[in-house]
Design an enzyme around this catalytic site. Structure first.
Site, PDB file in Angstrom:
ATOM      1  N   HIS A  19       9.837 147.951  45.717  1.00  0.00           N
ATOM      2  CA  HIS A  19       8.922 148.793  46.488  1.00  0.00           C
ATOM      3  C   HIS A  19       8.637 148.130  47.830  1.00  0.00           C
ATOM      4  O   HIS A  19       8.847 146.921  47.999  1.00  0.00           O
ATOM      5  CB  HIS A  19       7.630 149.013  45.708  1.00  0.00           C
ATOM      6  CG  HIS A  19       7.785 149.979  44.585  1.00  0.00           C
ATOM      7  ND1 HIS A  19       6.877 150.089  43.566  1.00  0.00           N
ATOM      8  CD2 HIS A  19       8.748 150.900  44.328  1.00  0.00           C
ATOM      9  CE1 HIS A  19       7.268 151.035  42.727  1.00  0.00           C
ATOM     10  NE2 HIS A  19       8.405 151.531  43.168  1.00  0.00           N
ATOM     11  N   LYS A  23       9.485 144.126  49.019  1.00  0.00           N
ATOM     12  CA  LYS A  23      10.837 143.916  49.547  1.00  0.00           C
ATOM     13  C   LYS A  23      11.047 142.484  50.036  1.00  0.00           C
ATOM     14  O   LYS A  23      12.088 141.882  49.774  1.00  0.00           O
ATOM     15  CB  LYS A  23      11.150 144.916  50.653  1.00  0.00           C
ATOM     16  CG  LYS A  23      11.396 146.322  50.120  1.00  0.00           C
ATOM     17  CD  LYS A  23      11.979 147.218  51.155  1.00  0.00           C
ATOM     18  CE  LYS A  23      11.974 148.675  50.744  1.00  0.00           C
ATOM     19  NZ  LYS A  23      12.456 148.990  49.427  1.00  0.00           N
ATOM     20  N   THR A  45      18.825 150.302  45.618  1.00  0.00           N
ATOM     21  CA  THR A  45      18.384 151.521  46.274  1.00  0.00           C
ATOM     22  C   THR A  45      18.593 151.338  47.772  1.00  0.00           C
ATOM     23  O   THR A  45      18.775 150.219  48.262  1.00  0.00           O
ATOM     24  CB  THR A  45      16.922 151.835  45.916  1.00  0.00           C
ATOM     25  OG1 THR A  45      16.141 150.650  46.066  1.00  0.00           O
ATOM     26  CG2 THR A  45      16.802 152.336  44.477  1.00  0.00           C
ATOM     27  N   GLY A  46      18.569 152.433  48.515  1.00  0.00           N
ATOM     28  CA  GLY A  46      19.038 152.471  49.893  1.00  0.00           C
ATOM     29  C   GLY A  46      18.497 151.453  50.856  1.00  0.00           C
ATOM     30  O   GLY A  46      19.249 150.642  51.414  1.00  0.00           O
ATOM     31  N   THR A  47      17.197 151.483  51.103  1.00  0.00           N
ATOM     32  CA  THR A  47      16.617 150.565  52.078  1.00  0.00           C
ATOM     33  C   THR A  47      16.790 149.126  51.621  1.00  0.00           C
ATOM     34  O   THR A  47      17.214 148.261  52.398  1.00  0.00           O
ATOM     35  CB  THR A  47      15.127 150.886  52.299  1.00  0.00           C
ATOM     36  OG1 THR A  47      14.998 152.271  52.636  1.00  0.00           O
ATOM     37  CG2 THR A  47      14.536 150.033  53.400  1.00  0.00           C
ATOM     38  N   THR A  48      16.487 148.866  50.375  1.00  0.00           N
ATOM     39  CA  THR A  48      16.600 147.509  49.833  1.00  0.00           C
ATOM     40  C   THR A  48      18.031 146.998  49.955  1.00  0.00           C
ATOM     41  O   THR A  48      18.266 145.870  50.405  1.00  0.00           O
ATOM     42  CB  THR A  48      16.133 147.479  48.362  1.00  0.00           C
ATOM     43  OG1 THR A  48      14.781 147.938  48.290  1.00  0.00           O
ATOM     44  CG2 THR A  48      16.234 146.088  47.772  1.00  0.00           C
ATOM     45  N   SER A  65      17.607 155.928  49.134  1.00  0.00           N
ATOM     46  CA  SER A  65      16.302 155.269  49.030  1.00  0.00           C
ATOM     47  C   SER A  65      15.592 155.798  47.787  1.00  0.00           C
ATOM     48  O   SER A  65      15.793 156.957  47.393  1.00  0.00           O
ATOM     49  CB  SER A  65      15.461 155.553  50.272  1.00  0.00           C
ATOM     50  OG  SER A  65      16.004 154.868  51.383  1.00  0.00           O
ATOM     51  N   GLY A  66      14.745 154.955  47.198  1.00  0.00           N
ATOM     52  CA  GLY A  66      14.054 155.321  45.962  1.00  0.00           C
ATOM     53  C   GLY A  66      13.395 156.689  45.995  1.00  0.00           C
ATOM     54  O   GLY A  66      13.644 157.527  45.117  1.00  0.00           O
ATOM     55  N   ASP A  71      16.187 155.788  42.771  1.00  0.00           N
ATOM     56  CA  ASP A  71      15.782 155.285  41.451  1.00  0.00           C
ATOM     57  C   ASP A  71      16.497 156.067  40.355  1.00  0.00           C
ATOM     58  O   ASP A  71      16.937 155.497  39.351  1.00  0.00           O
ATOM     59  CB  ASP A  71      14.267 155.395  41.257  1.00  0.00           C
ATOM     60  CG  ASP A  71      13.486 154.482  42.177  1.00  0.00           C
ATOM     61  OD1 ASP A  71      14.003 153.413  42.548  1.00  0.00           O
ATOM     62  OD2 ASP A  71      12.341 154.839  42.524  1.00  0.00           O
ATOM     63  N   ASP A  91       5.480 147.536  42.798  1.00  0.00           N
ATOM     64  CA  ASP A  91       4.130 147.218  43.260  1.00  0.00           C
ATOM     65  C   ASP A  91       3.107 147.838  42.315  1.00  0.00           C
ATOM     66  O   ASP A  91       2.889 149.047  42.351  1.00  0.00           O
ATOM     67  CB  ASP A  91       3.945 147.748  44.678  1.00  0.00           C
ATOM     68  CG  ASP A  91       2.636 147.324  45.303  1.00  0.00           C
ATOM     69  OD1 ASP A  91       1.767 146.780  44.586  1.00  0.00           O
ATOM     70  OD2 ASP A  91       2.473 147.547  46.513  1.00  0.00           O
ATOM     71  N   HIS A  98       6.976 158.750  44.139  1.00  0.00           N
ATOM     72  CA  HIS A  98       8.022 158.914  43.123  1.00  0.00           C
ATOM     73  C   HIS A  98       7.727 158.091  41.863  1.00  0.00           C
ATOM     74  O   HIS A  98       8.645 157.654  41.165  1.00  0.00           O
ATOM     75  CB  HIS A  98       9.397 158.583  43.713  1.00  0.00           C
ATOM     76  CG  HIS A  98       9.532 157.185  44.224  1.00  0.00           C
ATOM     77  ND1 HIS A  98       8.832 156.705  45.286  1.00  0.00           N
ATOM     78  CD2 HIS A  98      10.304 156.162  43.798  1.00  0.00           C
ATOM     79  CE1 HIS A  98       9.159 155.441  45.498  1.00  0.00           C
ATOM     80  NE2 HIS A  98      10.049 155.088  44.602  1.00  0.00           N
ATOM     81  N   ASP A 101       9.753 158.807  38.821  1.00  0.00           N
ATOM     82  CA  ASP A 101      11.111 158.251  38.858  1.00  0.00           C
ATOM     83  C   ASP A 101      11.111 156.783  38.446  1.00  0.00           C
ATOM     84  O   ASP A 101      12.025 156.309  37.761  1.00  0.00           O
ATOM     85  CB  ASP A 101      11.711 158.370  40.259  1.00  0.00           C
ATOM     86  CG  ASP A 101      11.830 159.805  40.740  1.00  0.00           C
ATOM     87  OD1 ASP A 101      11.711 160.723  39.900  1.00  0.00           O
ATOM     88  OD2 ASP A 101      12.030 160.004  41.950  1.00  0.00           O
ATOM     89  N   ARG A 107      12.115 153.276  31.732  1.00  0.00           N
ATOM     90  CA  ARG A 107      12.359 153.806  30.391  1.00  0.00           C
ATOM     91  C   ARG A 107      13.846 153.721  30.042  1.00  0.00           C
ATOM     92  O   ARG A 107      14.219 153.278  28.945  1.00  0.00           O
ATOM     93  CB  ARG A 107      11.870 155.258  30.289  1.00  0.00           C
ATOM     94  CG  ARG A 107      11.938 155.829  28.879  1.00  0.00           C
ATOM     95  CD  ARG A 107      11.503 157.286  28.839  1.00  0.00           C
ATOM     96  NE  ARG A 107      12.502 158.163  29.416  1.00  0.00           N
ATOM     97  CZ  ARG A 107      13.640 158.527  28.818  1.00  0.00           C
ATOM     98  NH1 ARG A 107      13.933 158.071  27.617  1.00  0.00           N
ATOM     99  NH2 ARG A 107      14.485 159.341  29.412  1.00  0.00           N
TER     100      ARG A 107
END
Length: 152
Positions: A19, A23, A45-48, A65-66, A71, A91, A98, A101, A107
């Site tokens: 999150h 990051k 995920t995208g940004t990360t 991105s999440g 996600d 976080d 989201h 998600d 899960r």
């Protein structure tokens, strides 16, 4: 549910998710463990993923991105047996749009019994495990038997 065995390969497929407020913590963790992580296949995920790739030069398979579905993309890879380890610094003090998600991702990681780290201490335990670079058998749901039972 009946279980079957899946072998996590020695060269792991590792998903890295964080999150926004986490990051930098994940970036520091990745940089600290870069020599080991370079031996594995990385997803994020995208940004990360783009931040990690830019900072380290490592090849990272970046999803969306999440909040835009990343996600869920990682969750789908987990359910297909294509992710072996999830490092997810989420976080707990800030809600995100989201959140459903996020819950679904955690899960699925639990359903498919893959190692999951949600903080630095656990991520360190996983990556420093003597089995991290070994092939390891895990128990997972026997989906074919589950489906056959449902179709009776």
């Amino acid at each position: 549910m009946e279980l079957t065995t899946r072998t996590l390969p020695a060269r792991k497929h590792i998903a890295l998710v964080a999150h926004d407020h986490c990051k930098q913590m994940l970036m520091s963790w990745v940089e600290r463990h870069q020599p080991l992580l370079e031996q594995h296949v990385l997803y994020a995920t995208g940004t990360t993923g783009n931040l990690i790739s830019r900072a380290t030069g490592m090849n990272v398979n970046a999803m969306l991105s999440g909040p835009m579905g990343g996600d869920q993309q990682v969750g789908a890879l987990i359910s297909e047996g294509k992710i072996d380890v999830l490092i997810f610094f989420w976080d707990p003090l800030n809600a995100v749009p989201h959140d459903p998600d996020v819950k679904a991702l955690l899960r699925l990681a639990t359903v498919w019994n893959i190692p999951v780290a949600t903080n630095v201490a656990t991520a360190d335990f996983i990556i420093q495990s003597p089995h991290f670079n070994d092939a390891v058998d895990i128990l997972i749901p026997d989906y074919q038997r589950y489906l056959a039972d449902r179709l009776k």
